[in-house]
Design an enzyme around this catalytic site. Structure first.
Site, PDB file in Angstrom:
ATOM      1  N   HIS A 294      68.610   2.881 -27.233  1.00  0.00           N
ATOM      2  CA  HIS A 294      68.218   2.846 -25.817  1.00  0.00           C
ATOM      3  C   HIS A 294      68.012   1.426 -25.309  1.00  0.00           C
ATOM      4  CE1 HIS A 294      63.850   2.743 -27.058  1.00  0.00           C
ATOM      5  NE2 HIS A 294      63.752   2.071 -25.928  1.00  0.00           N
TER       6      HIS A 294
ATOM      7  N   ASP B 274      68.418   7.145 -32.176  1.00  0.00           N
ATOM      8  CA  ASP B 274      68.086   5.947 -31.403  1.00  0.00           C
ATOM      9  C   ASP B 274      68.204   4.684 -32.268  1.00  0.00           C
ATOM     10  OD1 ASP B 274      67.361   4.406 -29.281  1.00  0.00           O
ATOM     11  OD2 ASP B 274      65.269   5.047 -29.203  1.00  0.00           O
TER      12      ASP B 274
ATOM     13  N   GLN C  48      55.776  -0.553 -24.580  1.00  0.00           N
ATOM     14  CA  GLN C  48      56.988  -0.991 -23.885  1.00  0.00           C
ATOM     15  C   GLN C  48      57.346  -2.429 -24.281  1.00  0.00           C
ATOM     16  OE1 GLN C  48      55.433   1.677 -22.715  1.00  0.00           O
ATOM     17  NE2 GLN C  48      57.427   2.655 -22.766  1.00  0.00           N
ATOM     18  N   GLY C  49      58.592  -2.611 -24.656  1.00  0.00           N
ATOM     19  CA  GLY C  49      59.054  -3.929 -25.086  1.00  0.00           C
ATOM     20  C   GLY C  49      59.054  -4.096 -26.603  1.00  0.00           C
ATOM     21  N   ASP C  50      58.409  -3.184 -27.295  1.00  0.00           N
ATOM     22  CA  ASP C  50      58.474  -3.192 -28.770  1.00  0.00           C
ATOM     23  C   ASP C  50      59.677  -2.406 -29.270  1.00  0.00           C
ATOM     24  OD1 ASP C  50      56.108  -4.669 -29.213  1.00  0.00           O
ATOM     25  OD2 ASP C  50      54.897  -2.874 -28.897  1.00  0.00           O
ATOM     26  N   SER C  51      60.270  -1.617 -28.393  1.00  0.00           N
ATOM     27  CA  SER C  51      61.411  -0.786 -28.754  1.00  0.00           C
ATOM     28  C   SER C  51      62.462  -1.559 -29.515  1.00  0.00           C
ATOM     29  CB  SER C  51      62.079  -0.228 -27.497  1.00  0.00           C
ATOM     30  OG  SER C  51      61.455   0.950 -27.134  1.00  0.00           O
TER      31      SER C  51
HETATM   32  N1  ARG Z   1      60.500   2.867 -25.360  1.00  0.00           N
HETATM   33  C1  ARG Z   1      59.634   1.731 -25.439  1.00  0.00           C
HETATM   34  C2  ARG Z   1      60.457   0.443 -25.291  1.00  0.00           C
HETATM   35  O1  ARG Z   1      61.553   0.494 -24.777  1.00  0.00           O
HETATM   36  C3  ARG Z   1      58.785   1.800 -26.683  1.00  0.00           C
HETATM   37  C4  ARG Z   1      57.738   2.816 -26.521  1.00  0.00           C
HETATM   38  C5  ARG Z   1      56.941   3.026 -27.727  1.00  0.00           C
HETATM   39  N2  ARG Z   1      55.842   3.840 -27.333  1.00  0.00           N
HETATM   40  C6  ARG Z   1      54.863   4.243 -28.134  1.00  0.00           C
HETATM   41  N3  ARG Z   1      53.886   4.897 -27.617  1.00  0.00           N
HETATM   42  N4  ARG Z   1      54.886   3.974 -29.415  1.00  0.00           N
HETATM   43  O2  ARG Z   1      59.992  -0.642 -25.551  1.00  0.00           O
END
Ligand code: ARG
Length: 261
Positions: free
Chosen positions: A75, A120, A207-210
């Site tokens: 993603h 993913d 967000q941003g750790d993905s």
């Molecule tokens: N989708 C998020 C990203 O793009 C990462 C989200 C992780 N969330 C969590 N609750 N662990 O950075």
């Protein structure tokens, strides 16, 4: 609409990544209160502690699968093919350090069949190898248990800004049945692995750790990657663990894909 909502919640769509990217701001500019240390509930990683950690310019994390290949989340990328538009930053905990190693991408390979649910993972080929230790991936489910390490430059609080310094934390394994209590059929148990403090919350990726790795030590004492930061409802909320790509499920696919890059 349901899909869009899910995309935002899951962070499993390009839109969510842009959200993370536009929220890039100087460290300290987030609304994080002092009592909520950073990943969420983390502390600063030491320089060199996780040498395989990579920051990607679209606002995601990654890991050095090989010296010239970054493993990240599907993603975080928009498809497969030649792509010179991504910059990988490595070798530093401080993204503004003058010793940061910055290398451009040449190609992207998004997991075959990726459609926003499961699968993913993605690989990014770099223009040149980076002379840093790589992170081996789990090829069996042996290490899908215990306590995991997470790290990233993403938000330190739900809705907060991206970080200048790499943050780290530890989170316990959460079994599929418990995780399904939170996410029901949104979870793909064969392809996803959950981790977090279900009762108390407080520590999580965000967000941003993905795309960044979830990892632990193997029986020989070497770091091994068991997960890829994927999605969750909010960050660090009680009852909503983080969801990670189950790397062992895709180990053979990843190896095969890397050989084509
Ligand atoms: N989708 C998020 C990203 O793009 C990462 C989200 C992780 N969330 C969590 N609750 N662990 O950075």
């Amino acid at each position: 609409m349901k899909n869009l909502l899910r995309a935002f919640k899951r962070c499993a769509a390009a839109g969510a990544v842009i959200l993370a990217a536009v929220s890039l701001q100087p460290a300290g500019a987030s609304a994080a209160s002092a009592s909520t240390p950073p990943v969420v509930g983390g502390t600063r990683a030491a320089q060199g502690e996780f040498p395989f950690m990579v920051r990607l310019s679209m606002g995601c994390g990654g890991s050095l699968y090989a010296q010239d290949i970054v493993l990240t989340a599907a993603h975080c990328v928009s498809g497969s093919g030649n792509n010179t538009g991504i910059t990988a930053t490595a070798g530093v905990v401080d993204l503004r350090s003058s010793s940061a190693i910055k290398v451009k991408s040449t190609k992207v390979l998004q997991a075959p069949g990726y459609n926003g649910k499961g699968k993913d993972w993605a690989l990014i080929k770099l223009a040149r190898p980076i002379s840093l230790p790589t992170l081996g991936i789990a090829t069996t489910n042996t290490y899908n248990k215990g306590t995991f390490d997470i790290a990233g430059w993403g938000a330190a609080t739900e809705g907060g800004g991206q970080q200048r310094y790499l943050l780290k934390a530890k989170v316990p394994f959460v079994d599929d049945a418990t995780c399904q209590r939170a996410y029901g059929n949104e979870l793909v148990p064969a392809e996803e692995l959950c981790a977090g403090f279900v009762e108390e919350g407080g520590t999580d990726t965000c967000q941003g750790d993905s795309g960044g790795p979830m990892f632990r030590k193997d029986d020989a004492g070497a770091w091994i990657q068991v997960g890829i930061v994927s999605w969750g409802t909010g960050c660090a909320r009680p009852d909503y663990p983080g969801v990670y790509t189950e790397v062992s499920t895709f180990a053979a696919d990843i190896k095969k894909a890397a050989a084509t890059l």
